[in-house]
Scaffold this motif. Sequence first.
Motif, short mmCIF file in Angstrom:
data_model
loop_
_atom_site.label_atom_id
_atom_site.label_comp_id
_atom_site.label_asym_id
_atom_site.label_seq_id
_atom_site.Cartn_x
_atom_site.Cartn_y
_atom_site.Cartn_z
N UNK A 258 -10.35 7.38 -16.78
CA UNK A 258 -11.28 7.72 -17.96
C UNK A 258 -11.63 6.77 -18.72
N UNK A 259 -12.93 7.05 -19.35
CA UNK A 259 -13.44 5.98 -20.25
C UNK A 259 -12.57 5.75 -21.49
N UNK A 260 -12.20 4.56 -21.91
CA UNK A 260 -11.54 4.24 -23.01
C UNK A 260 -9.97 4.04 -22.35
N UNK A 261 -9.69 4.11 -21.41
CA UNK A 261 -8.22 4.01 -20.80
C UNK A 261 -8.01 2.38 -20.98
N UNK A 262 -6.71 1.90 -21.60
CA UNK A 262 -6.54 0.50 -21.36
C UNK A 262 -5.64 0.25 -20.36
N UNK A 263 -5.81 -0.59 -19.47
CA UNK A 263 -5.31 -0.67 -18.24
C UNK A 263 -3.94 -1.52 -18.81
N UNK B 124 -18.02 -1.52 -26.53
CA UNK B 124 -17.98 -1.74 -25.18
C UNK B 124 -16.81 -2.22 -24.74
N UNK B 125 -15.86 -2.68 -25.51
CA UNK B 125 -14.40 -2.82 -25.29
C UNK B 125 -13.51 -1.53 -24.79
N UNK B 126 -13.89 -0.70 -25.66
CA UNK B 126 -12.97 0.77 -25.45
C UNK B 126 -13.65 1.41 -24.20
N UNK B 127 -14.84 1.11 -23.82
CA UNK B 127 -15.36 1.81 -22.61
C UNK B 127 -15.99 0.74 -21.88
N UNK B 128 -15.22 0.24 -20.89
CA UNK B 128 -15.94 -0.85 -20.04
C UNK B 128 -17.12 -0.32 -19.23
N UNK B 129 -17.39 0.95 -19.15
CA UNK B 129 -18.47 1.49 -18.52
C UNK B 129 -19.88 1.73 -19.44
N UNK B 130 -19.47 1.45 -20.87
CA UNK B 130 -20.71 1.40 -21.69
C UNK B 130 -21.55 0.45 -21.43
N UNK C 286 -1.39 6.91 -29.27
CA UNK C 286 -1.55 6.39 -27.93
C UNK C 286 -0.50 6.92 -27.25
N UNK C 287 -0.95 7.23 -25.69
CA UNK C 287 0.07 7.67 -24.85
C UNK C 287 0.22 7.02 -23.49
N UNK C 288 1.16 6.86 -23.05
CA UNK C 288 1.07 5.94 -21.71
C UNK C 288 1.02 6.91 -20.56
N UNK C 289 0.57 6.37 -19.35
CA UNK C 289 0.30 7.18 -18.09
C UNK C 289 0.59 6.11 -16.93
N UNK C 290 1.03 6.65 -15.93
CA UNK C 290 1.36 5.89 -14.74
C UNK C 290 0.03 5.46 -14.14
N UNK C 291 0.16 4.66 -13.11
CA UNK C 291 -1.04 4.32 -12.45
C UNK C 291 -1.75 5.09 -11.43
N UNK D 5 2.05 -1.46 -16.25
CA UNK D 5 2.81 -0.13 -15.71
C UNK D 5 1.60 0.80 -15.51
N UNK D 6 0.56 0.93 -15.94
CA UNK D 6 -0.34 2.00 -15.72
C UNK D 6 -1.54 1.72 -16.80
N UNK D 7 -1.59 2.72 -17.84
CA UNK D 7 -2.63 2.66 -18.91
C UNK D 7 -2.13 3.26 -19.99
N UNK D 8 -2.93 3.10 -20.98
CA UNK D 8 -2.75 3.53 -22.42
C UNK D 8 -4.05 4.33 -23.00
#
Length: 573
Positions: free
Chosen positions: A113-118, A452-458, A101-106, A121-124
């Motif tokens: 991207x699909x699977x990004x957990x908001x 469905x939780x991993x990808x809100x667009x699924x 798991x890597x962290x990215x800024x907003x 601070x940004x997302x994981x």
Amino acid sequence: MRQLALVLCALALGGCAIKPIDSQYGLGDIRNNLLYINSSGNLYDPETGTDKLNFRSPEEEEKIIAAAKALNDDHEKPLDQSSIPPPTQASRLFSKGRREVKKFSKTDETCDSPGAVITSEGCEVRVSLDPLSCASFSPASPLDATEEEAYVMNILRTYCANAHRVKDITIFIHGGLNIRAKAINRASDLRDEIFNDGHYPIFVGWRSGPWANLAAHYFIDHYGQAAHRPTLTKVPEFIVVPPAIFVEDAFRAIGKAPRAAWTTFQQQRTIPTGYFFTSTEEQGYESVRANYYEGPVPRCDHGEFEDKDSNPPNPPLFTMCKRGNDAGVTVGQSLLLANPIKWVTAPLIDGFGTGMWTSMKRRADILLQREESYYGYSSQGGGNYNTALTKLLNALERLEPSPEVTLVGHSMGSIVANTIQTQNGDLNVKNVVYMGAAASVKDVANAVIPTLRRNPEARFYNLSIDPYRELLETKAWLLGTIPNGSLLNWIDLYFEQVSAFTDRTAGSWWNITRAAETVFPPDVQKQIFLTAFGYQGSSEIQQGPQNHGDFGDYKWWEQKFWEGKDIGLSQRQ
């Protein structure tokens, strides 16, 4: 000499006995769109009629299988480490990838991207540590691929050559009671049509024919694993066990006769509301419907699928619609349902059909993991006990850019699709489509919710036939002498031990609509779509599948079919 031949084949074609892609744009060989897994977990080649070799030589395969059998015979015996082949360059391509798991800024586009957990601070994002590219499956690499690995690489190469022409990879898994020829012909007939509609098709077949599984129940599948072929020490078991199983089935049929006969009577007496009485199933469904809508369930074919407010006062968060009008069984049809002979045959279905069902479930599991993996080798040899399907899924998980995947499971194919979602959770699954799902409501929820939780667009689409059509299904020539109903009815009534409502099959309209709000939490309900196809009757408008096995006659790969809007027949018809 065989090793030299394998190297020469790999240099020329990337795998022995595999045809090259016909052109840069095209599907080429049928094997580029078909994985047929035998009851042993081996990959079947439809062109040669033989199994593809899973090891680098027949001698290696014979040695390791012998070691597995010895370990099964004597669990006290230590594992023979010399029988375990070392990992190869090819086997590493198909192993389960590592992720962190890597962290990215907003402001980072990765957060979209699909699977990004908001997060605040940004997302994981779970990032692959050993990604693959299409170049990883180039024709000349690697040279140590087994026949099975070369087969899978050809599928990946063909997809890569056509990735710019398709929206997704559509993986179709057929259900039970399908013989091998039917599975292969389906892939041959439909793959070009699906490809021309913008999808890369991969058909997954398995040995689910009725007679093969009935024989396996008596002679092969004992306590969840395959009995070995007869040897001097195994002959008594081979002779004694099948008759003993038959006697057990017969006593089961006798012992459960009163309950099976009464259950059949209760199920078969379901007739339309207003005719004498209403069944418990109808009462439960009507209570749920009345809780959501003042009138009937919204009509899919009237453009109401998206409009959840079209039928107040309390529509569910998930989308629920039915094509055509509600209709039931006529009085004339109910007379056929009441044939008393079926009260005698019902216990026989229960007693002797349950073993065949159990055998089919075991073979569905072997689609993803060979039985030898349970003898102590699953983490050895670079994953040689993964089946061709698991190897393909592992590679798709690691492939970048990540292809969108649509999982389509018909009947027992939903059981396999559940396992895929659990085992390969990093697949970029965009749509999960179950047609007449034989998996239980509970198992479907446990597999689909994380997706469905991993990808809100699924999206999850659960397709059912009209419940009265499900009830009526039978062979006309049988004249009602065996219990009516589709495979789903038989599973719920006879084959499975249903201890709770959620143990019932998800493909039944009356089951899924009554359980959906309970088993699917609110945070994923907006991603769930429940569709039922109407009762055809005398209507001139095509209402969709009328029997459990009819889904394959339609364009099951199109979203408008999943939503019940446009019922188009496939060119196969």
